[in-house]
Design a protein around this motif. Structure first.
Motif, PDB file in Angstrom:
ATOM      1  N   GLY A 129       9.417  11.718   4.596  1.00  0.00           N
ATOM      2  CA  GLY A 129       9.686  10.329   4.276  1.00  0.00           C
ATOM      3  C   GLY A 129       9.666  10.053   2.794  1.00  0.00           C
ATOM      4  N   ASN A 130      10.689   9.346   2.267  1.00  0.00           N
ATOM      5  CA  ASN A 130      10.719   9.011   0.852  1.00  0.00           C
ATOM      6  C   ASN A 130      11.820   7.997   0.557  1.00  0.00           C
ATOM      7  OD1 ASN A 130      10.989   9.042  -2.010  1.00  0.00           O
ATOM      8  ND2 ASN A 130       9.965  11.028  -2.035  1.00  0.00           N
ATOM      9  N   ALA A 131      11.459   6.855  -0.064  1.00  0.00           N
ATOM     10  CA  ALA A 131      12.429   5.792  -0.376  1.00  0.00           C
ATOM     11  C   ALA A 131      13.463   6.250  -1.395  1.00  0.00           C
ATOM     12  CB  ALA A 131      11.689   4.568  -0.889  1.00  0.00           C
ATOM     13  N   HIS A 132      13.083   7.175  -2.300  1.00  0.00           N
ATOM     14  CA  HIS A 132      14.011   7.691  -3.304  1.00  0.00           C
ATOM     15  C   HIS A 132      15.198   8.383  -2.618  1.00  0.00           C
ATOM     16  CE1 HIS A 132      15.661   9.764  -6.757  1.00  0.00           C
ATOM     17  NE2 HIS A 132      15.503  10.911  -6.127  1.00  0.00           N
ATOM     18  N   PHE A 133      14.919   9.156  -1.572  1.00  0.00           N
ATOM     19  CA  PHE A 133      15.983   9.848  -0.841  1.00  0.00           C
ATOM     20  C   PHE A 133      16.973   8.837  -0.257  1.00  0.00           C
ATOM     21  CE2 PHE A 133      12.672  13.338   0.227  1.00  0.00           C
ATOM     22  CZ  PHE A 133      12.917  13.972  -0.983  1.00  0.00           C
ATOM     23  N   ILE A 134      16.436   7.728   0.265  1.00  0.00           N
ATOM     24  CA  ILE A 134      17.296   6.716   0.886  1.00  0.00           C
ATOM     25  C   ILE A 134      18.208   6.073  -0.147  1.00  0.00           C
ATOM     26  CG2 ILE A 134      17.310   4.487   2.091  1.00  0.00           C
ATOM     27  CD1 ILE A 134      14.707   5.424   3.510  1.00  0.00           C
ATOM     28  N   SER A 135      17.657   5.714  -1.333  1.00  0.00           N
ATOM     29  CA  SER A 135      18.491   5.053  -2.342  1.00  0.00           C
ATOM     30  C   SER A 135      19.592   5.980  -2.850  1.00  0.00           C
ATOM     31  CB  SER A 135      17.642   4.514  -3.498  1.00  0.00           C
ATOM     32  OG  SER A 135      16.988   5.559  -4.176  1.00  0.00           O
ATOM     33  N   GLU A 136      19.293   7.272  -3.040  1.00  0.00           N
ATOM     34  CA  GLU A 136      20.321   8.244  -3.465  1.00  0.00           C
ATOM     35  C   GLU A 136      21.383   8.411  -2.376  1.00  0.00           C
ATOM     36  OE1 GLU A 136      20.710  10.216  -6.352  1.00  0.00           O
ATOM     37  OE2 GLU A 136      19.206   8.931  -7.245  1.00  0.00           O
ATOM     38  N   ALA A 137      20.940   8.448  -1.137  1.00  0.00           N
ATOM     39  CA  ALA A 137      21.876   8.598  -0.013  1.00  0.00           C
ATOM     40  C   ALA A 137      22.814   7.399   0.070  1.00  0.00           C
ATOM     41  CB  ALA A 137      21.109   8.760   1.295  1.00  0.00           C
ATOM     42  N   LEU A 138      22.286   6.203  -0.170  1.00  0.00           N
ATOM     43  CA  LEU A 138      23.125   4.999  -0.124  1.00  0.00           C
ATOM     44  C   LEU A 138      24.197   5.032  -1.208  1.00  0.00           C
ATOM     45  CD1 LEU A 138      20.416   2.279   0.651  1.00  0.00           C
ATOM     46  CD2 LEU A 138      22.099   3.250   2.228  1.00  0.00           C
ATOM     47  N   LEU A 139      23.859   5.579  -2.383  1.00  0.00           N
ATOM     48  CA  LEU A 139      24.863   5.735  -3.453  1.00  0.00           C
ATOM     49  C   LEU A 139      25.976   6.675  -3.007  1.00  0.00           C
ATOM     50  CD1 LEU A 139      22.658   6.072  -6.679  1.00  0.00           C
ATOM     51  CD2 LEU A 139      24.196   4.192  -6.093  1.00  0.00           C
ATOM     52  N   ALA A 140      25.584   7.771  -2.366  1.00  0.00           N
ATOM     53  CA  ALA A 140      26.574   8.744  -1.880  1.00  0.00           C
ATOM     54  C   ALA A 140      27.471   8.124  -0.814  1.00  0.00           C
ATOM     55  CB  ALA A 140      25.876   9.986  -1.323  1.00  0.00           C
ATOM     56  N   LEU A 141      26.895   7.384   0.106  1.00  0.00           N
ATOM     57  CA  LEU A 141      27.670   6.751   1.178  1.00  0.00           C
ATOM     58  C   LEU A 141      28.604   5.679   0.621  1.00  0.00           C
ATOM     59  CD1 LEU A 141      24.852   6.490   3.859  1.00  0.00           C
ATOM     60  CD2 LEU A 141      26.854   7.977   3.962  1.00  0.00           C
ATOM     61  N   ARG A 160      24.194  18.033   0.206  1.00  0.00           N
ATOM     62  CA  ARG A 160      24.013  19.265   0.986  1.00  0.00           C
ATOM     63  C   ARG A 160      23.728  20.433   0.060  1.00  0.00           C
ATOM     64  NH1 ARG A 160      29.072  20.398   4.652  1.00  0.00           N
ATOM     65  NH2 ARG A 160      30.086  19.902   2.704  1.00  0.00           N
ATOM     66  N   PHE A 161      24.155  20.287  -1.214  1.00  0.00           N
ATOM     67  CA  PHE A 161      24.034  21.382  -2.176  1.00  0.00           C
ATOM     68  C   PHE A 161      22.789  21.270  -3.048  1.00  0.00           C
ATOM     69  CE2 PHE A 161      28.508  20.768  -1.198  1.00  0.00           C
ATOM     70  CZ  PHE A 161      28.943  22.063  -0.952  1.00  0.00           C
ATOM     71  N   GLU A 162      22.008  20.196  -2.870  1.00  0.00           N
ATOM     72  CA  GLU A 162      20.881  19.904  -3.751  1.00  0.00           C
ATOM     73  C   GLU A 162      19.884  21.059  -3.864  1.00  0.00           C
ATOM     74  OE1 GLU A 162      18.864  15.694  -4.683  1.00  0.00           O
ATOM     75  OE2 GLU A 162      18.539  16.438  -2.665  1.00  0.00           O
ATOM     76  N   SER A 163      19.639  21.749  -2.781  1.00  0.00           N
ATOM     77  CA  SER A 163      18.656  22.840  -2.802  1.00  0.00           C
ATOM     78  C   SER A 163      19.184  24.087  -3.505  1.00  0.00           C
ATOM     79  CB  SER A 163      18.236  23.197  -1.374  1.00  0.00           C
ATOM     80  OG  SER A 163      19.354  23.653  -0.644  1.00  0.00           O
ATOM     81  N   SER A 164      20.483  24.088  -3.872  1.00  0.00           N
ATOM     82  CA  SER A 164      21.081  25.276  -4.497  1.00  0.00           C
ATOM     83  C   SER A 164      21.310  25.133  -5.996  1.00  0.00           C
ATOM     84  CB  SER A 164      22.418  25.594  -3.820  1.00  0.00           C
ATOM     85  OG  SER A 164      22.253  25.784  -2.446  1.00  0.00           O
ATOM     86  N   LEU A 206      35.023  14.139   6.690  1.00  0.00           N
ATOM     87  CA  LEU A 206      34.246  15.380   6.674  1.00  0.00           C
ATOM     88  C   LEU A 206      32.768  15.126   6.359  1.00  0.00           C
ATOM     89  CD1 LEU A 206      36.787  17.734   4.893  1.00  0.00           C
ATOM     90  CD2 LEU A 206      36.046  17.853   7.267  1.00  0.00           C
ATOM     91  N   ALA A 207      32.482  14.111   5.544  1.00  0.00           N
ATOM     92  CA  ALA A 207      31.093  13.805   5.206  1.00  0.00           C
ATOM     93  C   ALA A 207      30.367  13.191   6.392  1.00  0.00           C
ATOM     94  CB  ALA A 207      31.035  12.851   4.016  1.00  0.00           C
ATOM     95  N   ASP A 231      19.986  14.812   1.419  1.00  0.00           N
ATOM     96  CA  ASP A 231      20.959  15.323   2.392  1.00  0.00           C
ATOM     97  C   ASP A 231      20.616  14.836   3.796  1.00  0.00           C
ATOM     98  OD1 ASP A 231      23.054  16.895   3.513  1.00  0.00           O
ATOM     99  OD2 ASP A 231      21.638  18.502   3.935  1.00  0.00           O
ATOM    100  N   ASP A 232      19.335  14.889   4.127  1.00  0.00           N
ATOM    101  CA  ASP A 232      18.869  14.423   5.436  1.00  0.00           C
ATOM    102  C   ASP A 232      19.182  12.932   5.612  1.00  0.00           C
ATOM    103  OD1 ASP A 232      17.517  14.492   7.906  1.00  0.00           O
ATOM    104  OD2 ASP A 232      15.599  13.985   6.979  1.00  0.00           O
ATOM    105  N   ALA A 233      18.927  12.138   4.560  1.00  0.00           N
ATOM    106  CA  ALA A 233      19.196  10.691   4.626  1.00  0.00           C
ATOM    107  C   ALA A 233      20.685  10.414   4.800  1.00  0.00           C
ATOM    108  CB  ALA A 233      18.663  10.000   3.370  1.00  0.00           C
TER     109      ALA A 233
END
Length: 195
Positions: free
Chosen positions: A145-157, A35-39, A89-90, A183-185
Motif C-alpha cells: 500500500g502506498n499513495a505515491h504509487f496511486i498518484s503516479e499511476a493516475l498520471l500514466a492513465l 511495468r519497466f520500473e524494476s528494470s 494494450l495498456a 505498475d500494480d496500481a
C-alpha cells in the motif's frame, strides 16, 4: 525498420521510457511504462515499431513480439491510431484483446479510451480470425500500500487518454485496495476500468 533495441533502461515516466544504446538515449512510448520500473539501470531488449509522420518520428516499444504484432494489427483498423492502440494494450493483455475480438465482445472493446461502438465493430470485423491466440501469463501482483504509487499511476492513465472523471473514480477504488507498486496500481486501475 527496427525489430528491437537492446540497451540500458535509464528513465521511466508516465508516458515513455528512455533506453540508452552507445551513448544515445532513445525515447520510446510504451503501453504501461511502470511495468519497466524494476528494470531501471538494467540491460534489456525492447521490441519497437517506428511510426514516421510528416512532423515526427516516434518509437513505440513492447515487452515482446506478441504485443508488437497486436499493436501493428490494431493500426490497420480504420479509426485506430497509435495512441488508441497503446491505450488498448495498456488496459488489457494481448490475450484479453484477442479473446474479445474472437468472441465479438463489443462491450469489452468499447471500454478502452477512443474506442466507440463503430470502432469496436470495425476492430472485430477487420481482425477476427486473423490474430494468433495468446497464452495466459497467469501472473498475479503482490499486495502492499502506498499513495505515491496511486498518484503516479493516475498520471500514466491520464496520459493514455482517460478522463478526469474516470481518474476520480479509479482513485477512489485504488484507495480501498492494497497496492505494491506503480505498475500494480496501473494494472488494477485499468482492470477496474474495463470490468
Amino acid at each position: 525498420m527496427y525489430q528491437y533495441i537492446k540497451g540500458v533502461l535509464k528513465e521511466v515516466t508516465p508516458q515513455y521510457i528512455t533506453l540508452e544504446t552507445n551513448g544515445i538515449g532513445h525515447l520510446i512510448n510504451v503501453p504501461n511504462p511502470f511495468r519497466f520500473e524494476s528494470s531501471v539501470d538494467s540491460e534489456m531488449t525492447i521490441f519497437v515499431d517506428l511510426i514516421v509522420r510528416e512532423d515526427s518520428h516516434t518509437l513505440y516499444g513492447f515487452k515482446d513480439m506478441e504485443e508488437k504484432t497486436l499493436f501493428q494489427s490494431l493500426l490497420k483498423v480504420t479509426g485506430i491510431g497509435p495512441k488508441s492502440a497503446m491505450a488498448i494494450l495498456a488496459a488489457s493483455s494481448p490475450q484479453g484483446v484477442i479473446n474479445a475480438i474472437e468472441n465479438e465482445d463489443q462491450a469489452y472493446m468499447q471500454k478502452f479510451p477512443g474506442v466507440g461502438k463503430k470502432t469496436a465493430s470495425q476492430i472485430i470485423l477487420d481482425l477476427k480470425g486473423k490474430l494468433a491466440p495468446a497464452e495466459s501469463s497467469g501472473e498475479e501482483t503482490p499486495k502492499g500500500g502506498n499513495a505515491h504509487f496511486i498518484s503516479e499511476a493516475l498520471l500514466a492513465l491520464e496520459a493514455l487518454g482517460y478522463s478526469k472523471r474516470e481518474m476520480t473514480r479509479i482513485e477512489k477504488h485504488l484507495k480501498t485496495i492494497d497496492i505494491e507498486s506503480v505498475d500494480d496500481a496501473v494494472k488494477k486501475g485499468l482492470k477496474f476500468l474495463v470490468q
